[in-house]
Design a protein around this motif. Structure first.
Motif, mmCIF file in Angstrom:
data_model
loop_
_atom_site.group_PDB
_atom_site.id
_atom_site.type_symbol
_atom_site.label_atom_id
_atom_site.label_comp_id
_atom_site.label_asym_id
_atom_site.label_seq_id
_atom_site.Cartn_x
_atom_site.Cartn_y
_atom_site.Cartn_z
ATOM 1 N N LEU A 1 30.902 6.235 34.118
ATOM 2 C CA LEU A 1 30.181 6.393 35.381
ATOM 3 C C LEU A 1 31.127 6.840 36.493
ATOM 4 O O LEU A 1 30.760 7.671 37.338
ATOM 5 N N ALA A 2 32.340 6.299 36.499
ATOM 6 C CA ALA A 2 33.324 6.705 37.511
ATOM 7 C C ALA A 2 33.687 8.178 37.343
ATOM 8 O O ALA A 2 33.745 8.936 38.325
ATOM 9 N N ARG A 3 33.913 8.600 36.096
ATOM 10 C CA ARG A 3 34.247 10.012 35.859
ATOM 11 C C ARG A 3 33.082 10.921 36.235
ATOM 12 O O ARG A 3 33.278 12.004 36.796
ATOM 13 N N ALA A 4 31.864 10.474 35.927
ATOM 14 C CA ALA A 4 30.690 11.280 36.265
ATOM 15 C C ALA A 4 30.542 11.414 37.776
ATOM 16 O O ALA A 4 30.216 12.491 38.287
ATOM 17 N N ALA A 5 30.778 10.314 38.501
ATOM 18 C CA ALA A 5 30.683 10.363 39.964
ATOM 19 C C ALA A 5 31.708 11.334 40.534
ATOM 20 O O ALA A 5 31.399 12.139 41.428
ATOM 21 N N ALA A 6 32.934 11.274 40.016
ATOM 22 C CA ALA A 6 33.965 12.208 40.475
ATOM 23 C C ALA A 6 33.566 13.646 40.154
ATOM 24 O O ALA A 6 33.728 14.556 40.980
ATOM 25 N N GLY A 7 33.018 13.850 38.957
ATOM 26 C CA GLY A 7 32.598 15.191 38.569
ATOM 27 C C GLY A 7 31.487 15.732 39.443
ATOM 28 O O GLY A 7 31.487 16.916 39.811
ATOM 29 N N VAL A 8 30.534 14.881 39.796
ATOM 30 C CA VAL A 8 29.435 15.315 40.667
ATOM 31 C C VAL A 8 29.970 15.671 42.052
ATOM 32 O O VAL A 8 29.542 16.658 42.665
ATOM 33 N N PHE A 9 30.923 14.881 42.550
ATOM 34 C CA PHE A 9 31.480 15.194 43.866
ATOM 35 C C PHE A 9 32.232 16.525 43.839
ATOM 36 O O PHE A 9 32.126 17.331 44.768
ATOM 37 N N TYR A 10 32.989 16.765 42.780
ATOM 38 C CA TYR A 10 33.688 18.050 42.671
ATOM 39 C C TYR A 10 32.693 19.206 42.570
ATOM 40 O O TYR A 10 32.927 20.294 43.106
ATOM 41 N N GLU A 11 31.578 18.967 41.892
ATOM 42 C CA GLU A 11 30.531 19.985 41.808
ATOM 43 C C GLU A 11 29.937 20.257 43.187
ATOM 44 O O GLU A 11 29.655 21.412 43.544
ATOM 45 N N PHE A 12 29.751 19.199 43.952
ATOM 46 C CA PHE A 12 29.266 19.350 45.328
ATOM 47 C C PHE A 12 30.221 20.223 46.138
ATOM 48 O O PHE A 12 29.798 21.154 46.838
ATOM 49 N N GLY A 13 31.521 19.932 46.040
ATOM 50 C CA GLY A 13 32.499 20.736 46.761
ATOM 51 C C GLY A 13 32.497 22.186 46.317
ATOM 52 O O GLY A 13 32.614 23.106 47.143
ATOM 53 N N LEU A 14 32.340 22.405 45.011
ATOM 54 C CA LEU A 14 32.304 23.774 44.490
ATOM 55 C C LEU A 14 31.085 24.521 45.019
ATOM 56 O O LEU A 14 31.167 25.707 45.364
#
Length: 429
Positions: free
Chosen positions: A137-150
């Motif tokens: 879940l932590a990795r997924a949250a980080a991934g979603v945030f990076y996707e948001f930035g992208l």
């Protein structure tokens, strides 16, 4: 447990999640966290006590295995749902519910350790599985945030030039409003620690830890990531400015956008995360620069017309005819500004609008008054003085333009009733 009606737990494949409407998925993710708490804090301890009491006459190894089978079936449904969320598409709107789920698992960590002790290999496996879900879940949250930035970074390109109509009217781009409020929510006490933990864990996974003692190593990962998103917004605004065919509109849009970023963040957790001084130097300064460029493009032509330079210093024109021509051209240009300015361009922030109005009115009035004084004899000859607009009327026309550049009565009231703490000042205006 069934009284909670956890039917949503049956849909746990990534494809099922991606096919769901966001409202339905949001509701399911919102239910998961409190239901997981009920299962770990209420249902499973009761099942454990029941197994111990009922199976006490049997050998000691029996009740842990019995409890393990019951517990495995219950937690498996929750873990499958979490697995599906983790593997689903990284849509930015899912981030906050993901963080809620991460928080729910983290809060139950002690209970999980207590429930699934080493009395059974199956129980130990359940405990390890819970830790694995927490990390996922932590990795997924980080991934979603990076996707948001992208997506913020590539929004202008993907949108094929953004929204020309909004840019040409000077409105704050929607992506700016969305991203700033998104970051403000992330920087709040509810999510800041969780998001920072998730980003820090992701850095460890990819081998980009910040414990090497290098400069900036003590900076929170969320602060750095949020700064990157704000920089992407800055690039978005500048890209929109470059392609806008109307120079005045491009400056108004940039001024509104940077002022929105600065004022929305000012005094908030987001500003404290990034740094109040950084926000002031970067975004307030950018708003001030755009404001000066707007004034130069929209109002300084009037000043230059009658004074011959941007300084506004009075100039006596060589002949009465030339002076009267300048006065007539000034009146025509001002009329054109009055006719279309308030309709075509908007400055919704009341404080910002008032500051620019005062500066523009002062510059135009001063240049016009200086022109009349320096060319008094020329414009007075032949009755020309009676045909010229009074200085007060000129200033009133400029001020009326800005009164029409708000978003209506509500915006005006909001600007007048805003507290001193929420007000901002453009340097030099």
């Amino acid at each position: 447990m069934m009284r909670l009606n956890p039917s949503y737990l049956k849909s746990y494949t990534p494809e099922a999640f991606d096919a769901m409407e966001w409202e339905a998925l949001e509701s399911a993710m919102a239910l998961w966290s409190p239901h997981f708490h009920v299962a770990i804090a209420g249902v499973l301890p009761a099942e454990r006590r029941l197994c111990v009491r009922v199976l006490a006459p049997l050998p000691p190894v029996v009740w842990p295995e019995c409890f393990a089978k019951i517990a495995a079936r219950i937690v498996a449904a929750f873990f499958r749902f979490a697995d599906g969320v983790v593997a689903a598409a990284r849509e930015p709107q899912r981030l906050f519910k993901l963080l809620d789920m991460l928080d729910a698992v983290a809060r139950e960590r002690d209970r999980l350790d207590e429930l699934f002790s080493s009395e059974s290999a199956t129980l130990v496996a359940i405990r390890e599985r819970a830790r694995e879900v927490e990390r996922a879940l932590a990795r997924a949250a980080a991934g979603v945030f990076y996707e948001f930035g992208l997506r913020v970074e590539t929004h202008y390109v993907a949108a094929g030039g953004g929204h020309p109509g909004a840019v040409e009217a000077g409105h704050v781009p929607k992506i700016v409003r969305y991203a700033v409020n998104y970051l403000k929510c992330l920087a709040s006490d509810d999510y800041r620690g969780l998001m920072d933990t998730a980003l820090r864990a992701e850095r460890v996974v990819v081998g980009d830890g910040d414990d090497d003692g290098s400069e900036g190593g003590d900076r929170e990962p969320l602060a750095e990531a949020a700064s990157n998103v704000l920089e992407a917004l800055h690039r978005h605004v500048e890209a929109a400015r470059r392609v806008c065919p109307d120079a005045v509109a491009s400056h108004v849009m940039a001024m509104n956008a940077y002022w929105y970023i600065y004022m929305r963040a000012r005094g908030s957790e987001l500003a404290r995360l990034i740094g109040e001084d950084t926000m002031r130097r970067r975004y307030k300064a950018s708003a001030e620069e755009a404001a000066w460029e707007y004034r130069d493009a929209a109002w300084n032509p009037l000043v230059r017309l009658v004074s011959g330079s941007s300084s506004g210093a009075p100039k006596a024109w060589p002949s009465p005819d030339e002076a009267r021509e300048k006065a007539a051209a000034f009146a025509d240009m001002l009329e054109e500004r009055v006719r279309r300015h308030g309709v075509d361009y908007k400055i919704p922030d009341g404080d910002l609008r008032e500051q620019i109005k005062a500066a523009a009115a002062k510059a135009v009035r001063g240049a016009y008054a200086g022109f009349l004084k320096a060319n008094d004899r020329a414009v007075a000859s032949g009755g020309g003085r009676r045909e010229l607009l009074p200085v007060d009327a000129i200033e009133g026309m400029v001020r009326r333009v800005f009164d029409e550049m708000g978003d209506g009565v509500a915006a005006g009231i909001a600007g007048r009733t805003r507290s001193r703490r929420q007000s901002g000042n453009l340097e030099g205006f």
